[in-house]
Design an enzyme around this catalytic site. Sequence first.
Site, PDB file in Angstrom:
ATOM      1  N   HIS A  30       0.851  -1.092  -0.116  1.00  0.00           N
ATOM      2  CA  HIS A  30       0.016   0.089   0.238  1.00  0.00           C
ATOM      3  C   HIS A  30       0.776   1.089   0.052  1.00  0.00           C
ATOM      4  CE1 HIS A  30      -3.852  -2.051   1.305  1.00  0.00           C
ATOM      5  NE2 HIS A  30      -2.918  -2.899   0.937  1.00  0.00           N
ATOM      6  N   ASP A 124      -5.416   5.910   2.705  1.00  0.00           N
ATOM      7  CA  ASP A 124      -5.495   4.553   2.150  1.00  0.00           C
ATOM      8  C   ASP A 124      -6.960   3.865   2.515  1.00  0.00           C
ATOM      9  OD1 ASP A 124      -5.367   1.592   2.518  1.00  0.00           O
ATOM     10  OD2 ASP A 124      -3.206   1.898   1.656  1.00  0.00           O
TER      11      ASP A 124
END
Length: 442
Positions: A30, A124
């Site tokens: 990520h 995120d």
Amino acid sequence: MESLTSAGSAPAPPTVRPHVVLLASPDAGHLIPLCELTRRLVEHHGFSATLVTFHSLSEQQSLPSSLPASVTIAPLPAVQIDDLPANAYRPTVLVELIRRSLPSLRTLLRSISSTTPIAALVPDFLCSTALPLATELGVPAYIFITTNITYLYLIHRLVELHEGASPGEYRALTDPLEIPGGLSLRRADLPEGYRSSKAPVYARLLAAGRRYRLAHGVLANSFSEMEPAAAEAFRQIAEQGAFPPVLPVGPLVRSESDEEAAAGASPVLEWLDGQPARSVVFVSFGSGGALSVEQTAELAAGLEATGHRFLWVVRMPSLDGRSYTFGAGADDDDPLVWLPQGFVQRTQGRGLAVAAWAPQVRVLSHPATAAFVSHCGWNSTLEGAVAGVPMIAWPLHTEQRMNALLLEESLGVALRLREREDGGVVAREEVAATVKELMGGG
């Protein structure tokens, strides 16, 4: 003498660059695309930025060298998570770590906003619990999806399915689940947490999906040409007000310069330099993928039987049946000792097995690389697509089965390996036949 500068022609005050705060969940898969998004916002769109990082659950992750020096890095302090079960579902642990970090994040955001107006908060998608903080500050928030639009459609369908549901009522997704573009997902193809409405994680996934609707928009690490039907479906959904606008901003992949800065000269690349063009099968299952001991032996036998050149990034096998081992193994563990006896010697000259890591972006873009045996993690998928390398799909966990279907059935850029019905192992014969088919020798 009169001034040469007349009244009204004084220099304009410098333009204040809009400031964006981005939150990266504590996972390398990520962090990398979010750093690339940050770079593009700063270098191509005139933003200033703060990148907030969380304490990592695995090995220390260094930030890419391509990240502009002007980006402020704000690491949050570590939080205690040792009270969580040792076998807890990894995404659940990540989300809990983020939740426990919210007080520190709130303090940081208030500190930034006291001196610099925040134009947007970009968490995120695992950090959706941070969305209410954007509401507190009165700033727009944009969720960043590190995977594809197809996965986002799965989230949308989950939320849509529960419209009007009573508290505590959890409805199962249809089997199969139809995705725009003709993709039909069986229950076994769904990410683990979506397969049973009775699983505790199902409720948390639904809650996260509902939070996404608080966002002003969703930034997806994909591009319309890769998922045209899903992108068009979300355009229509947004027009109806059922979900925030989805903006494909990918492909966001790490650069060759980042890998070169991190690793410098590589024996792997030197070996590739000595191979004929389009002759090498590259085998890698990402930073967290793991095969069993039996599966490692079957893969080795299959590669040996193909007769083709190969480069295999070997990771420590899983000894507990899990298909992922994030951060597992001691630094002095050597995964090569788990290869079949004599394998390295028998394949010497046409095969290279390396322990744990290789500069994947540079390998995929190398002229000698012809095919990519991949776990279909989305970062790897995009890196293969950018390099134009056809794939052999070997999904292991999370949304990878879904990605494999997208690559095989919708895009036609991958061949899917089939597991044996008696135990979930991909047989050596299947490995050899599929490699030969893709390489033109089957």
